[in-house]
Scaffold this motif. Structure first.
Motif, PDB file in Angstrom:
ATOM      1  N   PRO A 132      48.034  36.044  58.534  1.00  0.00           N
ATOM      2  CA  PRO A 132      48.187  35.333  57.258  1.00  0.00           C
ATOM      3  C   PRO A 132      48.304  36.297  56.077  1.00  0.00           C
ATOM      4  O   PRO A 132      47.906  37.455  56.174  1.00  0.00           O
ATOM      5  CB  PRO A 132      46.898  34.524  57.161  1.00  0.00           C
ATOM      6  CG  PRO A 132      45.877  35.354  57.871  1.00  0.00           C
ATOM      7  CD  PRO A 132      46.633  36.029  58.995  1.00  0.00           C
ATOM      8  N   PHE A 133      48.844  35.773  54.993  1.00  0.00           N
ATOM      9  CA  PHE A 133      48.912  36.495  53.729  1.00  0.00           C
ATOM     10  C   PHE A 133      48.089  35.704  52.728  1.00  0.00           C
ATOM     11  O   PHE A 133      48.402  34.545  52.446  1.00  0.00           O
ATOM     12  CB  PHE A 133      50.362  36.647  53.256  1.00  0.00           C
ATOM     13  CG  PHE A 133      51.169  37.500  54.196  1.00  0.00           C
ATOM     14  CD1 PHE A 133      51.028  38.879  54.202  1.00  0.00           C
ATOM     15  CD2 PHE A 133      52.046  36.916  55.095  1.00  0.00           C
ATOM     16  CE1 PHE A 133      51.761  39.664  55.083  1.00  0.00           C
ATOM     17  CE2 PHE A 133      52.784  37.691  55.978  1.00  0.00           C
ATOM     18  CZ  PHE A 133      52.631  39.072  55.970  1.00  0.00           C
ATOM     19  N   LEU A 134      47.049  36.315  52.226  1.00  0.00           N
ATOM     20  CA  LEU A 134      46.107  35.625  51.353  1.00  0.00           C
ATOM     21  C   LEU A 134      46.439  35.862  49.887  1.00  0.00           C
ATOM     22  O   LEU A 134      46.974  36.916  49.531  1.00  0.00           O
ATOM     23  CB  LEU A 134      44.681  36.098  51.647  1.00  0.00           C
ATOM     24  CG  LEU A 134      44.229  36.003  53.108  1.00  0.00           C
ATOM     25  CD1 LEU A 134      42.824  36.549  53.262  1.00  0.00           C
ATOM     26  CD2 LEU A 134      44.321  34.574  53.613  1.00  0.00           C
ATOM     27  N   GLN A 135      46.102  34.885  49.052  1.00  0.00           N
ATOM     28  CA  GLN A 135      46.213  35.028  47.604  1.00  0.00           C
ATOM     29  C   GLN A 135      44.873  35.560  47.112  1.00  0.00           C
ATOM     30  O   GLN A 135      43.849  34.905  47.302  1.00  0.00           O
ATOM     31  CB  GLN A 135      46.507  33.682  46.939  1.00  0.00           C
ATOM     32  CG  GLN A 135      47.934  33.219  47.070  1.00  0.00           C
ATOM     33  CD  GLN A 135      48.886  34.120  46.329  1.00  0.00           C
ATOM     34  OE1 GLN A 135      49.670  34.811  46.950  1.00  0.00           O
ATOM     35  NE2 GLN A 135      48.828  34.139  45.021  1.00  0.00           N
ATOM     36  N   LEU A 136      44.868  36.722  46.515  1.00  0.00           N
ATOM     37  CA  LEU A 136      43.636  37.320  46.021  1.00  0.00           C
ATOM     38  C   LEU A 136      43.575  37.253  44.505  1.00  0.00           C
ATOM     39  O   LEU A 136      44.608  37.329  43.833  1.00  0.00           O
ATOM     40  CB  LEU A 136      43.537  38.783  46.461  1.00  0.00           C
ATOM     41  CG  LEU A 136      43.552  39.067  47.955  1.00  0.00           C
ATOM     42  CD1 LEU A 136      43.443  40.561  48.203  1.00  0.00           C
ATOM     43  CD2 LEU A 136      42.440  38.329  48.669  1.00  0.00           C
ATOM     44  N   GLN A 137      42.377  37.151  44.012  1.00  0.00           N
ATOM     45  CA  GLN A 137      42.172  37.223  42.568  1.00  0.00           C
ATOM     46  C   GLN A 137      42.395  38.668  42.114  1.00  0.00           C
ATOM     47  O   GLN A 137      42.190  39.606  42.883  1.00  0.00           O
ATOM     48  CB  GLN A 137      40.741  36.794  42.217  1.00  0.00           C
ATOM     49  CG  GLN A 137      40.449  35.334  42.510  1.00  0.00           C
ATOM     50  CD  GLN A 137      41.317  34.433  41.663  1.00  0.00           C
ATOM     51  OE1 GLN A 137      41.446  34.608  40.455  1.00  0.00           O
ATOM     52  NE2 GLN A 137      41.938  33.440  42.304  1.00  0.00           N
ATOM     53  N   PRO A 138      42.805  38.865  40.865  1.00  0.00           N
ATOM     54  CA  PRO A 138      42.967  40.238  40.368  1.00  0.00           C
ATOM     55  C   PRO A 138      41.647  41.011  40.484  1.00  0.00           C
ATOM     56  O   PRO A 138      40.568  40.434  40.347  1.00  0.00           O
ATOM     57  CB  PRO A 138      43.355  40.062  38.907  1.00  0.00           C
ATOM     58  CG  PRO A 138      43.829  38.659  38.791  1.00  0.00           C
ATOM     59  CD  PRO A 138      43.123  37.873  39.848  1.00  0.00           C
ATOM     60  N   TYR A 139      41.759  42.293  40.724  1.00  0.00           N
ATOM     61  CA  TYR A 139      40.578  43.137  40.799  1.00  0.00           C
ATOM     62  C   TYR A 139      39.925  43.210  39.419  1.00  0.00           C
ATOM     63  O   TYR A 139      40.608  43.378  38.416  1.00  0.00           O
ATOM     64  CB  TYR A 139      40.954  44.547  41.283  1.00  0.00           C
ATOM     65  CG  TYR A 139      39.769  45.451  41.402  1.00  0.00           C
ATOM     66  CD1 TYR A 139      38.827  45.270  42.410  1.00  0.00           C
ATOM     67  CD2 TYR A 139      39.559  46.475  40.479  1.00  0.00           C
ATOM     68  CE1 TYR A 139      37.720  46.092  42.525  1.00  0.00           C
ATOM     69  CE2 TYR A 139      38.458  47.310  40.587  1.00  0.00           C
ATOM     70  CZ  TYR A 139      37.538  47.108  41.609  1.00  0.00           C
ATOM     71  OH  TYR A 139      36.438  47.923  41.712  1.00  0.00           O
ATOM     72  N   VAL A 140      38.619  43.076  39.384  1.00  0.00           N
ATOM     73  CA  VAL A 140      37.861  43.176  38.136  1.00  0.00           C
ATOM     74  C   VAL A 140      37.216  44.562  38.098  1.00  0.00           C
ATOM     75  O   VAL A 140      36.390  44.892  38.946  1.00  0.00           O
ATOM     76  CB  VAL A 140      36.784  42.070  38.032  1.00  0.00           C
ATOM     77  CG1 VAL A 140      35.965  42.241  36.768  1.00  0.00           C
ATOM     78  CG2 VAL A 140      37.424  40.692  38.098  1.00  0.00           C
ATOM     79  N   TRP A 141      37.626  45.349  37.133  1.00  0.00           N
ATOM     80  CA  TRP A 141      37.140  46.719  37.023  1.00  0.00           C
ATOM     81  C   TRP A 141      35.703  46.738  36.560  1.00  0.00           C
ATOM     82  O   TRP A 141      35.339  46.032  35.612  1.00  0.00           O
ATOM     83  CB  TRP A 141      38.018  47.517  36.066  1.00  0.00           C
ATOM     84  CG  TRP A 141      39.359  47.810  36.662  1.00  0.00           C
ATOM     85  CD1 TRP A 141      40.490  47.055  36.533  1.00  0.00           C
ATOM     86  CD2 TRP A 141      39.668  48.878  37.517  1.00  0.00           C
ATOM     87  NE1 TRP A 141      41.511  47.614  37.276  1.00  0.00           N
ATOM     88  CE2 TRP A 141      41.031  48.739  37.892  1.00  0.00           C
ATOM     89  CE3 TRP A 141      38.962  49.961  38.032  1.00  0.00           C
ATOM     90  CZ2 TRP A 141      41.678  49.637  38.732  1.00  0.00           C
ATOM     91  CZ3 TRP A 141      39.606  50.854  38.859  1.00  0.00           C
ATOM     92  CH2 TRP A 141      40.938  50.693  39.190  1.00  0.00           C
ATOM     93  N   PRO A 142      34.862  47.554  37.204  1.00  0.00           N
ATOM     94  CA  PRO A 142      33.480  47.681  36.742  1.00  0.00           C
ATOM     95  C   PRO A 142      33.429  48.369  35.369  1.00  0.00           C
ATOM     96  O   PRO A 142      34.363  49.114  35.029  1.00  0.00           O
ATOM     97  CB  PRO A 142      32.798  48.531  37.804  1.00  0.00           C
ATOM     98  CG  PRO A 142      33.855  49.033  38.712  1.00  0.00           C
ATOM     99  CD  PRO A 142      35.136  48.337  38.383  1.00  0.00           C
ATOM    100  N   PRO A 143      32.375  48.157  34.616  1.00  0.00           N
ATOM    101  CA  PRO A 143      32.261  48.844  33.318  1.00  0.00           C
ATOM    102  C   PRO A 143      32.344  50.348  33.494  1.00  0.00           C
ATOM    103  O   PRO A 143      31.857  50.912  34.467  1.00  0.00           O
ATOM    104  CB  PRO A 143      30.853  48.434  32.837  1.00  0.00           C
ATOM    105  CG  PRO A 143      30.538  47.170  33.587  1.00  0.00           C
ATOM    106  CD  PRO A 143      31.243  47.276  34.901  1.00  0.00           C
ATOM    107  N   GLY A 144      33.013  50.998  32.582  1.00  0.00           N
ATOM    108  CA  GLY A 144      33.136  52.449  32.612  1.00  0.00           C
ATOM    109  C   GLY A 144      34.381  52.958  33.297  1.00  0.00           C
ATOM    110  O   GLY A 144      34.647  54.155  33.309  1.00  0.00           O
ATOM    111  N   PHE A 145      35.154  52.063  33.869  1.00  0.00           N
ATOM    112  CA  PHE A 145      36.393  52.480  34.511  1.00  0.00           C
ATOM    113  C   PHE A 145      37.535  52.047  33.618  1.00  0.00           C
ATOM    114  O   PHE A 145      38.630  52.085  33.808  1.00  0.00           O
ATOM    115  CB  PHE A 145      36.544  51.880  35.918  1.00  0.00           C
ATOM    116  CG  PHE A 145      35.715  52.613  36.940  1.00  0.00           C
ATOM    117  CD1 PHE A 145      36.233  53.690  37.634  1.00  0.00           C
ATOM    118  CD2 PHE A 145      34.422  52.222  37.219  1.00  0.00           C
ATOM    119  CE1 PHE A 145      35.474  54.360  38.574  1.00  0.00           C
ATOM    120  CE2 PHE A 145      33.659  52.892  38.151  1.00  0.00           C
ATOM    121  CZ  PHE A 145      34.179  53.951  38.821  1.00  0.00           C
TER     122      PHE A 145
END
Length: 163
Positions: free
Chosen positions: A150-163
């Motif tokens: 399967p090909f999944l729909q992923l949410q955008p990556y959320v960058w941790p603080p400081g990156f």
């Protein structure tokens, strides 16, 4: 005997600590040196899914006891550190070369697409139609590689603080 003890102790100490990925092959396009280079310090994020299952990007790719490559990871978050002394363009293929893993239109990290499977890449939630190894690594790029279905729909990556 007094001279041997300090040498043995130094070897033991150097071999302790966290394990690191092997030294990259000299054929890679990625320089390495004895310490991190922070003239340019950017980050990209990589998510890999093989048949719907997340595959972890290992910690310490491009880091050994004696060197840091300009492309490396510190942990298993999928964050690729781009720490370079110039503005050359590095690609996902360069990172996989440092990792010593194959990447192409039919293979991701040793997993090959079967007869009814394919590899799909997205870059910042948009389909990437070129070969996955040509994806340029730039600040805050969100890269997803999937071998499926399967090909999944992923949410955008959320960058941790400081990156």
């Amino acid at each position: 005997m007094r001279l041997v003890a300090p040498i043995v102790l130094a070897v033991v100490i150097a071999s302790c600590g966290q394990s690191a990925a092997p030294t990259p092959a000299p054929a890679t396009n990625v320089p390495c040196g004895p310490s991190e280079v922070l003239t340019r310090h950017e980050h990209a994020h990589l998510t890999i899914l093989i048949r719907g299952q997340i595959k972890t990007v290992p910690a310490f790719v491009g880091i050994t006891a004696t060197q840091f490559c300009w492309l490396h990871t510190h942990d298993t978050s999928g964050i690729i550190h781009i720490e370079a002394d110039d503005n050359r363009t590095f690609t996902l293929g360069d990172f996989f070369a440092v990792w010593r893993q194959p990447l192409g239109q039919t293979v991701i990290d040793g997993d090959r697409a079967g007869s009814s499977e394919s590899i799909q890449a997205t870059l910042n939630q948009q389909p990437y139609t070129g070969a996955p190894e040509t994806i340029a690594l730039r600040e805050h790029e969100d890269i997803v590689l999937q071998l499926g279905p399967p090909f999944l729909q992923l949410q955008p990556y959320v960058w941790p603080p400081g990156f």
